[in-house]
Design a protein around this motif. Sequence first.
Motif, PDB file in Angstrom:
ATOM      1  N   VAL A 216       0.653  -1.447  -0.010  1.00  0.00           N
ATOM      2  CA  VAL A 216      -0.309   0.098   0.121  1.00  0.00           C
ATOM      3  C   VAL A 216       0.907   0.667  -0.285  1.00  0.00           C
ATOM      4  O   VAL A 216       0.490   2.672  -0.751  1.00  0.00           O
ATOM      5  CB  VAL A 216      -1.034   0.264   1.307  1.00  0.00           C
ATOM      6  CG1 VAL A 216      -1.380   1.113   1.085  1.00  0.00           C
ATOM      7  CG2 VAL A 216      -2.165  -1.014   0.627  1.00  0.00           C
ATOM      8  N   ARG A 217       2.008   0.964   0.828  1.00  0.00           N
ATOM      9  CA  ARG A 217       2.844   2.359   1.268  1.00  0.00           C
ATOM     10  C   ARG A 217       2.988   2.208  -0.535  1.00  0.00           C
ATOM     11  O   ARG A 217       3.658   3.878  -0.537  1.00  0.00           O
ATOM     12  CB  ARG A 217       3.948   2.203   1.755  1.00  0.00           C
ATOM     13  CG  ARG A 217       4.478   3.513   3.168  1.00  0.00           C
ATOM     14  CD  ARG A 217       5.928   3.109   2.936  1.00  0.00           C
ATOM     15  NE  ARG A 217       5.430   2.097   4.360  1.00  0.00           N
ATOM     16  CZ  ARG A 217       5.828   1.503   5.230  1.00  0.00           C
ATOM     17  NH1 ARG A 217       7.516   2.072   4.989  1.00  0.00           N
ATOM     18  NH2 ARG A 217       5.765   0.903   6.524  1.00  0.00           N
ATOM     19  N   SER A 218       3.837   1.348  -1.385  1.00  0.00           N
ATOM     20  CA  SER A 218       4.947   1.964  -2.580  1.00  0.00           C
ATOM     21  C   SER A 218       3.947   2.493  -3.435  1.00  0.00           C
ATOM     22  O   SER A 218       3.661   2.980  -4.514  1.00  0.00           O
ATOM     23  CB  SER A 218       5.050   0.157  -3.553  1.00  0.00           C
ATOM     24  OG  SER A 218       4.061  -0.642  -3.554  1.00  0.00           O
TER      25      SER A 218
ATOM     26  N   ARG B 148       1.014   4.628  -2.572  1.00  0.00           N
ATOM     27  CA  ARG B 148       0.062   5.399  -2.571  1.00  0.00           C
ATOM     28  C   ARG B 148      -0.646   6.593  -2.301  1.00  0.00           C
ATOM     29  O   ARG B 148      -2.306   5.967  -2.369  1.00  0.00           O
ATOM     30  CB  ARG B 148       0.926   5.492  -1.484  1.00  0.00           C
ATOM     31  CG  ARG B 148       1.878   7.566  -1.708  1.00  0.00           C
ATOM     32  CD  ARG B 148       2.590   7.603  -0.661  1.00  0.00           C
ATOM     33  NE  ARG B 148       3.847   7.173   0.580  1.00  0.00           N
ATOM     34  CZ  ARG B 148       4.854   6.643  -0.210  1.00  0.00           C
ATOM     35  NH1 ARG B 148       5.463   7.533  -1.631  1.00  0.00           N
ATOM     36  NH2 ARG B 148       5.933   6.504   0.180  1.00  0.00           N
ATOM     37  N   THR B 149      -0.323   6.767  -3.989  1.00  0.00           N
ATOM     38  CA  THR B 149      -1.521   7.496  -4.895  1.00  0.00           C
ATOM     39  C   THR B 149      -2.571   7.053  -5.559  1.00  0.00           C
ATOM     40  O   THR B 149      -3.731   6.674  -5.250  1.00  0.00           O
ATOM     41  CB  THR B 149      -0.402   8.050  -6.089  1.00  0.00           C
ATOM     42  OG1 THR B 149       0.871   8.117  -5.417  1.00  0.00           O
ATOM     43  CG2 THR B 149      -1.273   9.448  -7.057  1.00  0.00           C
TER      44      THR B 149
ATOM     45  N   PHE C 247      -4.070   3.767  -3.919  1.00  0.00           N
ATOM     46  CA  PHE C 247      -4.273   3.209  -3.245  1.00  0.00           C
ATOM     47  C   PHE C 247      -5.243   4.549  -2.614  1.00  0.00           C
ATOM     48  O   PHE C 247      -6.388   4.635  -2.027  1.00  0.00           O
ATOM     49  CB  PHE C 247      -3.983   2.794  -1.846  1.00  0.00           C
ATOM     50  CG  PHE C 247      -3.184   1.021  -2.559  1.00  0.00           C
ATOM     51  CD1 PHE C 247      -4.024   0.101  -2.161  1.00  0.00           C
ATOM     52  CD2 PHE C 247      -1.714   0.567  -2.687  1.00  0.00           C
ATOM     53  CE1 PHE C 247      -4.434  -0.407  -2.677  1.00  0.00           C
ATOM     54  CE2 PHE C 247      -1.420  -0.398  -3.310  1.00  0.00           C
ATOM     55  CZ  PHE C 247      -2.786  -1.781  -2.980  1.00  0.00           C
ATOM     56  N   ALA C 248      -4.742   5.851  -2.600  1.00  0.00           N
ATOM     57  CA  ALA C 248      -4.997   7.018  -1.447  1.00  0.00           C
ATOM     58  C   ALA C 248      -6.241   7.043  -2.597  1.00  0.00           C
ATOM     59  O   ALA C 248      -7.707   7.553  -2.607  1.00  0.00           O
ATOM     60  CB  ALA C 248      -4.392   8.361  -2.476  1.00  0.00           C
TER      61      ALA C 248
ATOM     62  N   GLU D 142      -4.794  -5.827   2.911  1.00  0.00           N
ATOM     63  CA  GLU D 142      -4.584  -4.537   2.008  1.00  0.00           C
ATOM     64  C   GLU D 142      -6.327  -3.820   2.210  1.00  0.00           C
ATOM     65  O   GLU D 142      -6.801  -2.704   2.192  1.00  0.00           O
ATOM     66  CB  GLU D 142      -4.552  -4.886   0.761  1.00  0.00           C
ATOM     67  CG  GLU D 142      -2.715  -5.034   0.959  1.00  0.00           C
ATOM     68  CD  GLU D 142      -2.545  -4.553  -0.303  1.00  0.00           C
ATOM     69  OE1 GLU D 142      -2.740  -5.001  -1.462  1.00  0.00           O
ATOM     70  OE2 GLU D 142      -1.232  -5.599  -1.145  1.00  0.00           O
TER      71      GLU D 142
ATOM     72  N   THR E 135      -9.430   2.934   5.792  1.00  0.00           N
ATOM     73  CA  THR E 135      -9.320   4.689   5.658  1.00  0.00           C
ATOM     74  C   THR E 135     -10.357   5.388   5.165  1.00  0.00           C
ATOM     75  O   THR E 135     -10.889   6.191   4.947  1.00  0.00           O
ATOM     76  CB  THR E 135      -7.960   4.845   4.458  1.00  0.00           C
ATOM     77  OG1 THR E 135      -6.583   4.108   4.879  1.00  0.00           O
ATOM     78  CG2 THR E 135      -7.894   6.398   4.224  1.00  0.00           C
TER      79      THR E 135
END
Lengths: 221, 377
Positions: free
Chosen positions: B8-10, B12-13, B15-16, B306, B313
Amino acid sequence: MNALELHQVGHDYGKQPALDDVDLTVEAGELVALVGPSGSGKSTLLAIAGGLLRPTRGTVRVDGVDLYVVGERERTTLRRDRIGFVFQSSNLLPFLDIVDNVVSPEIVRGRDRRTAQADAISLLAELGLADVKGRRIDQLSGGERQRVGIARALIGGPSVLLADEPTASLDGTRGRAVVQLLRDEVRSRNVAAVLVTHDERVLDLVDRVVPIADGRLSATA
Amino acid sequence: MWFAVRHVRSGRTRFALFAALVALVSALVLLLTGLGLGLGNASIAGLQRLPANAMLEQNGVRLFLGRSLVDLAAVDRAAEITGVTRAEPLGVFTVSVRGASGSTTAGAAADDAALFGVRPGSPLLPAGSESMNASTVVADSSLHDAGYNVGDSIRVEPSKRSLTIGAFVEAGTYSHLPVVYLPLRTWQEIRFGPVDGVGDIPSSAYRQVSAGALQLASGITPAEVQTSLADDALTVMSASTAAASTPGYKEETGTVSLMVFFLYVIGALLVATFFWNATVQRTGEFAIMRAIGASRGRLVREHLAEVSMIAVTGLMAAVGLSTGIAALLPDGVPFVLPATTVLSTSVLLFLVALLGGALSLRRVVKVDPLLALGRTM
């Protein structure tokens, strides 16, 4: 002691035999190159040795444990704890940075993340990759990626290391450097290793060359 | 969830953006849920607050209180039935009210109200109704919001009767109209008296009410009371059934519920599609993870982690967004969104997201580690 033993192994795809009557043993600390043309059965043999493909016939033992007598779950555990893979084109996980790629098998094993990270950084430095913390894999050359792949395969201290054409995407010099590194690590860590390769330029670096053709090993295997 | 956090961090765009989409759909669900509750509340709050668990009404008027006519004697008869602990007459009549000339600036145009006629001192009266008498009413505070004040005179149309507002209380609303409590006798005179207020009030007017608000003892059913009454002209139903029969209530809440239902389905499909595509794209990664010894269970946990991260979020953003929008809504908008509803709706949305994400689980667990060798054998 033979860390890896294949006895009378055969495999058919449908009615098409891919491997037949294969006997192969690899000792701890020995690097064996499996060479042969495309379609000769090299990769099938590697997959069977690694617990990824159940053979139609025969037995495969790693540290004396028959890989295909145990169930799928136990085989996955055996693969996790005793077998390391180095894939063609390194096959690193693109969403992980360099250190996390090396750490990933340790996380799967349930090891403490911080200890595993320290071990990974130290191992990477040993393999010639210093100052890699926080760096992404797309910042590495092909040769460096293969080193990361080797580090990932070695970090858990496997008994058997299986390398699938690790020099395929590298030029001659880098390819030799990778195999040289593999050989050194195999010896120093006392790992039984099988290297599947087309690359004849690296054969002088291995302990034993085993030719394979039409699914059969040569008599010298 | 070590792999999930890093994946998710990699991305992030990506997923955001997807979490934003989940947030918007979830916020819409929360807002519509609040609107549905608000609409329902505006329709039946005046009935729901009555201390009664059953209603005695006229049979054959589709449980429409405004049309129901019940003899006062029938209510008193119901009070005598074993198991009925209380039976209070209730008159319900929707009217237009207008501020009497000079007494208030409000009501220059007519406002609608629901007149609830009860006996003086009736337990049906809300707290603070002591000032109610023959010409003084107590009204729901929403009438105060419309500009009326204590002491204002209001003229009830069609009877032309003038009444004084004695107090504002929490009487609730009925069919979106503020409830105004007044003595039963006054109510009967308005309900059955002459339209223009001139002429006699028939004596029969004082025998009629709309319903009886019954309090039944534990274990007693409305059907049992109806059987005991043995009167085909009357029907006894639970208070919730009577409230749900308020004109427009089912239509309003049903429409909103349908929209909310489809939003749940859309939410589930949205999450399912996203993670299905992600799973197809990540087949190679899953194969590598399997090859290095990750169990199927591990892949399932990472996958669901995930989905959970995205859902949580998105839901947190949705709660903030819907709470903010709710705060900006004008006073007149019927919107009710209690914290318990936010929590239960969020839990349901989370489960729906998890279900959507779980649809691609089969693909995840079926990934062949052999693919890590770049081959399908």
